[in-house]
Scaffold this active site. Structure first.
Site, mmCIF file in Angstrom:
data_model
loop_
_atom_site.group_PDB
_atom_site.id
_atom_site.type_symbol
_atom_site.label_atom_id
_atom_site.label_comp_id
_atom_site.label_asym_id
_atom_site.label_seq_id
_atom_site.Cartn_x
_atom_site.Cartn_y
_atom_site.Cartn_z
ATOM 1 N N CYS A 114 0.813 -1.222 0.000
ATOM 2 C CA CYS A 114 0.000 0.000 0.000
ATOM 3 C C CYS A 114 0.846 1.271 0.000
ATOM 4 C CB CYS A 114 -0.954 0.007 1.189
ATOM 5 S SG CYS A 114 -2.154 -1.313 1.093
ATOM 6 N N HIS A 250 -3.104 7.688 1.646
ATOM 7 C CA HIS A 250 -3.526 6.354 1.211
ATOM 8 C C HIS A 250 -4.939 6.132 1.730
ATOM 9 C CE1 HIS A 250 -3.881 2.191 0.453
ATOM 10 N NE2 HIS A 250 -3.686 1.797 1.702
ATOM 11 N N ASN A 280 -9.992 0.314 -0.632
ATOM 12 C CA ASN A 280 -8.533 0.347 -0.551
ATOM 13 C C ASN A 280 -7.957 -0.269 -1.825
ATOM 14 O OD1 ASN A 280 -5.833 -0.040 0.006
ATOM 15 N ND2 ASN A 280 -6.159 -0.828 2.069
HETATM 16 O O1 UT7 Z 1 -3.859 -0.510 3.289
HETATM 17 C C1 UT7 Z 1 -3.070 -1.314 4.101
HETATM 18 C C2 UT7 Z 1 -3.238 -0.962 5.502
HETATM 19 N N1 UT7 Z 1 -4.458 -1.494 6.005
HETATM 20 C C3 UT7 Z 1 -5.193 -0.757 6.797
HETATM 21 O O2 UT7 Z 1 -4.890 0.385 7.014
HETATM 22 C C4 UT7 Z 1 -6.379 -1.394 7.480
HETATM 23 C C5 UT7 Z 1 -6.372 -1.021 8.919
HETATM 24 N N2 UT7 Z 1 -7.466 -1.565 9.691
HETATM 25 C C6 UT7 Z 1 -8.743 -1.216 9.517
HETATM 26 O O3 UT7 Z 1 -9.093 -0.472 8.614
HETATM 27 C C7 UT7 Z 1 -9.741 -1.724 10.534
HETATM 28 O O4 UT7 Z 1 -9.039 -2.361 11.567
HETATM 29 C C8 UT7 Z 1 -10.810 -2.671 9.942
HETATM 30 C C9 UT7 Z 1 -11.800 -1.891 9.083
HETATM 31 C C10 UT7 Z 1 -10.140 -3.756 9.146
HETATM 32 C C11 UT7 Z 1 -11.606 -3.329 11.085
HETATM 33 O O5 UT7 Z 1 -12.138 -2.365 11.956
HETATM 34 P P1 UT7 Z 1 -11.948 -2.497 13.548
HETATM 35 O O6 UT7 Z 1 -12.714 -1.422 14.148
HETATM 36 O O7 UT7 Z 1 -10.471 -2.532 13.815
HETATM 37 O O8 UT7 Z 1 -12.635 -3.870 13.882
HETATM 38 P P2 UT7 Z 1 -12.020 -5.218 14.478
HETATM 39 O O9 UT7 Z 1 -11.072 -5.850 13.505
HETATM 40 O O10 UT7 Z 1 -11.498 -4.956 15.848
HETATM 41 O O11 UT7 Z 1 -13.305 -6.119 14.560
HETATM 42 C C12 UT7 Z 1 -14.427 -5.749 15.344
HETATM 43 C C13 UT7 Z 1 -15.516 -6.780 15.142
HETATM 44 C C14 UT7 Z 1 -15.037 -8.226 15.288
HETATM 45 O O12 UT7 Z 1 -16.011 -8.957 15.979
HETATM 46 P P3 UT7 Z 1 -15.830 -9.300 17.541
HETATM 47 O O13 UT7 Z 1 -14.544 -10.062 17.630
HETATM 48 O O14 UT7 Z 1 -15.753 -7.947 18.212
HETATM 49 O O15 UT7 Z 1 -17.050 -10.082 17.845
HETATM 50 C C15 UT7 Z 1 -14.972 -8.715 13.863
HETATM 51 O O16 UT7 Z 1 -15.155 -10.100 13.761
HETATM 52 O O17 UT7 Z 1 -16.075 -6.678 13.830
HETATM 53 C C16 UT7 Z 1 -16.126 -7.970 13.235
HETATM 54 N N3 UT7 Z 1 -16.018 -7.847 11.780
HETATM 55 C C17 UT7 Z 1 -17.084 -7.646 10.974
HETATM 56 N N4 UT7 Z 1 -18.396 -7.544 11.228
HETATM 57 C C18 UT7 Z 1 -19.221 -7.337 10.208
HETATM 58 C C19 UT7 Z 1 -14.911 -7.855 11.028
HETATM 59 N N5 UT7 Z 1 -15.239 -7.691 9.724
HETATM 60 C C20 UT7 Z 1 -16.574 -7.546 9.674
HETATM 61 C C21 UT7 Z 1 -17.489 -7.345 8.627
HETATM 62 N N6 UT7 Z 1 -18.803 -7.241 8.937
HETATM 63 N N7 UT7 Z 1 -17.111 -7.229 7.342
#
Ligand code: UT7
Length: 323
Positions: A114, A250, A280
């Site tokens: 990225c 980005h 992304n």
């Molecule tokens: O470009 C390269 C660099 N990459 C990035 O910059 C990405 C950086 N990270 C992010 O953008 C965020 O961390 C995400 C958008 C990927 C995730 O957001 P988050 O607020 O960090 O959520 P999380 O990973 O802590 O997950 C929270 C909850 C989890 O459930 P539990 O464990 O709390 O029950 C996940 O299983 O959200 C759940 N979850 C979803 N729920 C519905 C994860 N993906 C989904 C989904 N739909 N698609």
């Protein structure tokens, strides 16, 4: 007098197929609402089955050349940032070179995931200021849809396909921060963080693999590292945050974009945001945002821009340029 790399053209290409968040509701335990609130993404483009990264890159390059009023004969080098090249080799860059009908010069790919476009810009700038090239086509192009695990809701809803390109040209400047062109760069990587974001396959492990990400862990690093790299590059240019007209970040997550702007003390009015429409697109996201930002009338000649990106590696960096 100082040699500067000035952007003289910009362009982009997005594949025709637009996929709204709601489409994932049919196959995954997810909602449009979750994707929108957690990432800011509303839709993304996916390449057609027979459409490859070099196809997207060629179209973006043609648009950038047209914008510059130049042809492939005027270009000395192509630097193409991608993690999703058509073939293991040759580089996607040489494939674009052939498609543009460019028989002189040289072309190569840069792979920093990225952060790829920031690394490519910095390398293209080095080619120009060292006198190895006068005009360089710098492209970011990706088909991340090809490395998604469609059963993994935590990654496959976040990425999209696309390409963007700029033409950099050697021009004389005064050596001050008032010059047009690239004023400073800052590149970083730390391979200890490989497991946070990687593809679990590749040539040497005899598979293609799928993208794996511990999103919340990457998130933890993002705002701090992006702010630091942007401020380091600004400092090298003899500038401060208040001089910035546009952050062109980005486009991975609106919350990272907002967090970084806030930490830099800049309002969202000074940020080009396209994540809602593109998702992304990895190395393509910054040149896409530059092109769309210009098209929208946001970015104008003379504006001071800081671009910043972080991704797999981890690799991250920033480029400060005056448009
Ligand atoms: O470009 C390269 C660099 N990459 C990035 O910059 C990405 C950086 N990270 C992010 O953008 C965020 O961390 C995400 C958008 C990927 C995730 O957001 P988050 O607020 O960090 O959520 P999380 O990973 O802590 O997950 C929270 C909850 C989890 O459930 P539990 O464990 O709390 O029950 C996940 O299983 O959200 C759940 N979850 C979803 N729920 C519905 C994860 N993906 C989904 C989904 N739909 N698609």
């Amino acid at each position: 007098m100082a040699g500067r790399s000035v952007v003289v053209g910009v362009g982009h290409y997005l594949p025709q197929r637009v996929v709204p968040n709601s489409e994932f509701e049919n196959t995954l335990d997810t909602t449009d609402e979750w994707i929108k609130t957690r990432s800011g993404i509303e839709r993304r483009h996916f390449a057609a089955e027979d459409e490859t990264t070099s196809d997207l890159a060629t179209k973006a390059a043609e648009a950038a050349l047209a914008d510059a009023g130049l042809t492939a004969d005027d270009i000395d080098a192509i630097v193409l940032a991608t993690s999703t090249a058509d073939l293991t080799f040759p580089s996607a860059a040489t494939m674009v070179q052939a498609r543009l009908g460019m028989t002189q010069g040289f072309a190569f790919d840069v792979q920093a995931v990225c952060a790829g476009f920031v690394f490519a810009l910095s390398n293209a700038n080095a080619l120009i200021v060292s006198g190895q090239a006068k005009r360089v086509l710098v492209i970011g192009a990706e088909t991340f849809s090809r490395i998604m695990d469609w059963t993994d809701r935590s990654t496959c809803v976040l990425f999209g396909d696309g390409a963007g390109a700029v033409v950099l040209e050697a021009q004389d400047g005064n050596g001050t921060a008032e010059d047009r062109g690239i004023l400073a760069t800052d590149l970083n990587s730390d391979g200890r963080y490989k497991d946070l974001l990687y593809v679990d396959g590749g040539v040497s492990t005899q598979s293609t693999g799928h993208l794996r990400m511990q999103g919340n862990q990457v998130f933890r690093h993002a705002v701090e590292k992006l702010t630091k790299t942007a401020e380091t590059a600004l400092d090298r240019a003899g500038l401060s945050n208040s001089d910035v007209d546009w952050i062109v970040p980005h486009q991975a997550n609106i919350r990272i974009i907002q967090g970084t702007a806030k930490k830099m003390g800049l309002p969202m009015e000074n940020v080009v945001v396209t994540v809602q429409d593109h998702g992304n697109t990895s190395a393509a996201s910054i040149p896409l945002a530059l092109s769309v930002g210009k098209e929208r009338g946001q970015i104008k000649p003379g504006d001071l821009i800081v671009t910043e990106a972080i991704g797999g590696g981890l690799a991250w960096g920033a480029v400060v340029l005056r448009w």
